[in-house]
Design a protein around this motif. Structure first.
Motif, short mmCIF file in Angstrom:
data_model
loop_
_atom_site.label_atom_id
_atom_site.label_comp_id
_atom_site.label_asym_id
_atom_site.label_seq_id
_atom_site.Cartn_x
_atom_site.Cartn_y
_atom_site.Cartn_z
N GLN A 39 0.84 -1.20 0.00
CA GLN A 39 0.00 0.00 0.00
C GLN A 39 0.88 1.25 0.00
N SER A 40 1.88 1.25 0.88
CA SER A 40 2.78 2.41 0.97
C SER A 40 3.55 2.61 -0.32
N LEU A 41 4.06 1.53 -0.89
CA LEU A 41 4.81 1.62 -2.13
C LEU A 41 3.94 2.18 -3.25
N SER A 42 2.73 1.70 -3.36
CA SER A 42 1.81 2.18 -4.38
C SER A 42 1.52 3.67 -4.20
N GLU A 43 1.34 4.09 -2.96
CA GLU A 43 1.05 5.50 -2.69
C GLU A 43 2.25 6.40 -3.06
N VAL A 44 3.46 5.95 -2.71
CA VAL A 44 4.66 6.72 -3.06
C VAL A 44 4.79 6.82 -4.58
N LEU A 45 4.63 5.71 -5.27
CA LEU A 45 4.73 5.72 -6.73
C LEU A 45 3.65 6.62 -7.34
#
Length: 136
Positions: A39-45
């Protein structure tokens, strides 16, 4: 290097199915069911893609799925903070270096000429290693 090549020699049909399904099922509710790291990775990207004016609503999710597919379950080290800043700075110094501008680079990056020389030496060695195959 061999490990990375091994990653990309896998059959990608399963990955393609996962990525292609994102357009059909992607919404905030689906993403909320992902593990928190994804979830965090997707949000950063997603934030970085928006900053780059790339308006593809599911691209961040697709990239996240691809990263999870290739690197999931592996211990990988991603440099942060000072190591990342220094690596990026050193690459910038190497790109700007023309053989005659050590003094200017030292002033621009607030380093000594000796430090600039050391950075150039390290970057030159790294460049040679990238271009030449190891004999052993």
């Amino acid at each position: 290097m061999e490990q990375q090549q091994e990653i990309f020699h896998t059959d990608t049909s399963e990955l393609e199915l996962l990525i292609n399904s994102v357009d059909d099922i992607a919404d905030d509710n689906v993403r909320q069911r992902w593990p928190s790291t994804l979830q965090s990775l997707s949000e950063v990207l997603n934030c970085e893609l928006k900053r780059a004016n790339i308006n593809n609503p599911h691209l961040a999710d697709k990239l996240t799925i691809a990263l999870g597919y290739y690197f999931g379950g592996r211990d990988i080290y991603i440099p942060t903070g000072n190591k990342l800043k220094l690596a990026l700075r050193n690459i910038a110094i190497w790109r700007e270096f023309n053989g005659r501008n050590i003094e200017q680079l030292a002033a621009r990056y607030q380093l000594t000429e000796r430090q600039i020389t050391q950075v150039v030496k390290e970057q030159r060695q790294a460049e040679m290693q990238r271009r030449q195959r190891s004999l052993f």
